[in-house]
Scaffold this active site. Structure first.
Site, PDB file in Angstrom:
ATOM      1  CB  ALA A 160      -0.936  -0.009   1.208  1.00 40.15           C
ATOM      2  CG  HIS A 161      -1.119   4.989   0.790  1.00 38.94           C
ATOM      3  ND1 HIS A 161      -2.234   4.214   0.927  1.00 38.94           N
ATOM      4  CD2 HIS A 161      -1.112   5.836   1.840  1.00 38.94           C
ATOM      5  CE1 HIS A 161      -2.894   4.577   2.002  1.00 38.94           C
ATOM      6  NE2 HIS A 161      -2.231   5.553   2.584  1.00 38.94           N
ATOM      7  CG  ASN A 162       2.689   7.308   2.073  1.00 37.19           C
ATOM      8  OD1 ASN A 162       1.533   7.358   1.648  1.00 37.19           O
ATOM      9  ND2 ASN A 162       3.536   8.305   1.927  1.00 37.19           N
TER      10      ASN A 162
ATOM     11  CB  SER B 180       1.975   4.837   6.755  1.00 37.09           C
ATOM     12  OG  SER B 180       1.445   5.793   5.865  1.00 37.09           O
TER      13      SER B 180
END
Length: 194
Positions: free
Chosen positions: A103-105, A123
């Site tokens: 997923a993102h980050n 994250s």
């Protein structure tokens, strides 16, 4: 580059990299040297970012990028989401099996091994030489230390110190998980109805 590959504006694919059929590399993605990306993978899809207001879900623009360092291998149909801001990062030498979602980050450290159907929520950070067994899940904003080994099907919902061997739902030290399994009934212990 094999047939059906898409590479978006401003993206870089470095020397000796192999991109198999029908891979999509979105805009502003950086792929290092000697990377192998298997068929159907997607790099740079939007992260799952929404804010709910007035009873509706409103999309948060995902304007970051993805960096894949040297000697990484991505299995078939992996999805690596772009960061909201900054970059989603997979460091050198890491290997992802088929159907892995990052997923993102997220940051994945050097020389990690992620088996099939692993999911890492937004994250989160993996240290170096982390091994995640198949169908493991990492909750958002989790930090997993260097050289952690995680049994298949585990759910990691808390930070994990370096060097741990964990398993289970919720993941715990392997010895504790094995003790829990001794006291749980198995299908053979449940009487049949009828």
């Amino acid at each position: 580059l094999y047939p059906g590959v898409y590479i978006g504006e401003g993206s870089i694919v470095d020397d000796d990299t192999v991109v198999h059929a029908n891979v999509s590399i979105g805009h502003t993605i950086s792929v290092g040297k000697r990377v192998i990306i298997h068929a159907g993978s997607v790099l740079g899809s939007d992260g799952f970012g929404f804010v709910t207001e007035g009873g509706k879900h409103h999309k948060i623009p995902q304007v970051g990028g993805v960096i894949i360092e040297d000697d990484v291998e991505l299995g078939a149909n992996c999805t690596i989401d772009r960061a909201t801001l900054g970059n989603t990062l997979i460091k050198k030498g890491s290997k992802l099996d088929n159907l892995v979602h990052v997923a993102h980050n997220v940051t994945i450290g050097e020389h990690c091994l992620l088996a099939g159907q692993v999911v890492i929520a937004g994250s989160s950070t993996l240290g170096n030489y982390v091994v995640l067994g198949g169908q493991s899940g990492v909750a958002d904003h989790i930090t997993i230390g260097d050289k952690v080994m995680v049994g298949g099907g585990s759910a990691i919902t808390r930070n994990v110190d370096p060097g741990q061997v964990i398993a289970g739902y919720n993941a715990m030290p392997l010895r504790d998980w094995l003790k829990v399994q001794v006291v749980l009934p198995t299908c053979a212990d449940v009487p049949a109805k009828g």
